[in-house]
Design an enzyme around this catalytic site. Structure first.
Site, mmCIF file in Angstrom:
data_model
loop_
_atom_site.group_PDB
_atom_site.id
_atom_site.type_symbol
_atom_site.label_atom_id
_atom_site.label_comp_id
_atom_site.label_asym_id
_atom_site.label_seq_id
_atom_site.Cartn_x
_atom_site.Cartn_y
_atom_site.Cartn_z
ATOM 1 N N ASP A 99 0.835 -1.200 0.000
ATOM 2 C CA ASP A 99 0.000 0.000 0.000
ATOM 3 C C ASP A 99 0.867 1.247 0.000
ATOM 4 O O ASP A 99 1.476 1.589 1.018
ATOM 5 C CB ASP A 99 -0.926 -0.002 1.218
ATOM 6 N N ASP A 317 -2.248 4.613 -6.375
ATOM 7 C CA ASP A 317 -2.428 3.911 -5.107
ATOM 8 C C ASP A 317 -2.461 2.408 -5.337
ATOM 9 O O ASP A 317 -3.419 1.883 -5.896
ATOM 10 C CB ASP A 317 -3.726 4.375 -4.453
#
Length: 344
Positions: A99, A317
């Site tokens: 992440d 992302d």
């Protein structure tokens, strides 16, 4: 960040400097003088040898550190990418989601309230136990690294508890609470010609003892989240500050049918890679998106829609499965694709 939802953002290259090597040709013989690191008559303490060896390992690791990537983009199967990290002494393996929208590496600890015990990803979930690692130590509130955590509003201390704790809340409403631990992270450095050097380095990471929301669901459960943000607490920043790895990482994804890919601390050099500069001084990895084209035709979207400003802009992302567009860009995009007959 858990799949289907927004956690933050991605970086492929943060900073890179290349110095060309000088090549000198000479027909004259050259004599090189070799000297001993330690004189013959000098007594060398074991601690000094260990210190020199650690410096040598750091020089070796100033290149590519490899992490295999598993998972796929498909939201109907996995919908996330994860890798494996080894923590503690002896090392214990954990599966963690990649992440770039968050900063801290954290794994599930024992005991943990609400944490899944099984995973639908065909992986065996683990629990980290600081008492089972000979190199683990708890981070106290007086530690300077805890002050860094407090600056991000993720850390916390109380008069009843001297341990440096944290609470993370993600964009999908899920969250985790725990405390910070210092322990060894095992590294595999790629030296070239398929040679790999095994080493380790001390890092600070989170020990989760409470989880909520999508983090508790077993269908896509992993052992934790590997944050690759820009904060000083991220693993890439910690290792870079000690001169162990460069402050560059690359996340390469394999084709849709194969899944997975590779994650490295360092730069993947390929001749056909096209780079897009990042917007500086942003909390996430923002890009300057200028326009969207469908079938070669640029859509009539005001460029101001993509401008980076407060709570706006375009971020990459790795913790988000789907692409999200503002309504001003989404509507003309869907309309253009629909007229191509590619969606119903």
């Amino acid at each position: 960040m858990p799949a289907f939802h927004h956690a933050g953002s991605v970086v492929l290259v943060l900073f890179a400097v290349f110095l060309p090597a000088a090549v000198v040709y000479s027909s004259l013989p050259t004599t090189l003088t070799l000297e001993r690191a330690f004189p013959v008559n000098k007594r060398v303490e074991l601690s000094e040898l260990i210190a020199r060896d650690r410096v040598r390992h750091r020089r070796i690791l100033q290149g590519i550190v490899d992490f295999p990537v598993e998972g796929t983009y498909n939201p109907y199967t996995v919908g996330l990418y994860f890798t494996r990290v080894k923590l503690g002494t002896p090392p214990k393996e954990f599966f963690v989601q990649i992440d770039t929208g968050s900063d801290v590496l954290w794994v599930t600890c024992n005991p943990c309230n609400g944490c899944p015990k099984e995973s639908g990803l065909n992986i065996a979930l683990n629990f980290f136990d600081p008492s089972a690692s000979s190199t683990a130590s708890l981070v106290s509130c007086s530690d300077k690294i805890c002050n860094l955590a407090l600056q991000t509003a993720d850390g916390g201390c109380s008069s009843q508890n001297s341990q440096c704790s944290y609470t993370f809340q993600y964009g999908d409403g899920s969250g985790t609470t725990g405390y910070y631990v210092s322990d060894m992270l095992s590294l595999e450095a790629v030296l070239g010609n398929s040679l790999v050097a095994n080493s380790s380095a001390p890092i600070i990471f989170g020990c989760s003892n409470y989880q909520s929301g999508d983090l508790t669901k077993p269908d896509r459960a992993v052992d934790g989240i590997f944050g690759f943000g820009q904060h000083d607490l991220s693993v890439i920043s910690q290792l870079s500050s000690r001169g162990i790895t460069p402050k560059i990482f690359s996340h390469c994804l394999i084709g849709a049918n194969s899944g997975g890919g590779v994650l490295v601390f360092g730069e993947i050099v390929e001749p056909n890679i096209v780079y897009s500069p990042l917007v500086p001084n942003q909390p996430h990895y923002n890009l300057n998106l200028q326009s969207i084209a469908v079938n070669g035709q640029i859509l009539p979207i005001d460029p101001a829609v993509f401008a980076t400003s407060s709570n706006r802009g375009t971020i990459i992302d790795s913790g988000t499965t789907l692409a999200y567009l503002a309504a001003e860009a989404y509507d003309p995009f869907v309309s253009a694709v629909s007229h191509m007959g590619t969606i119903s």
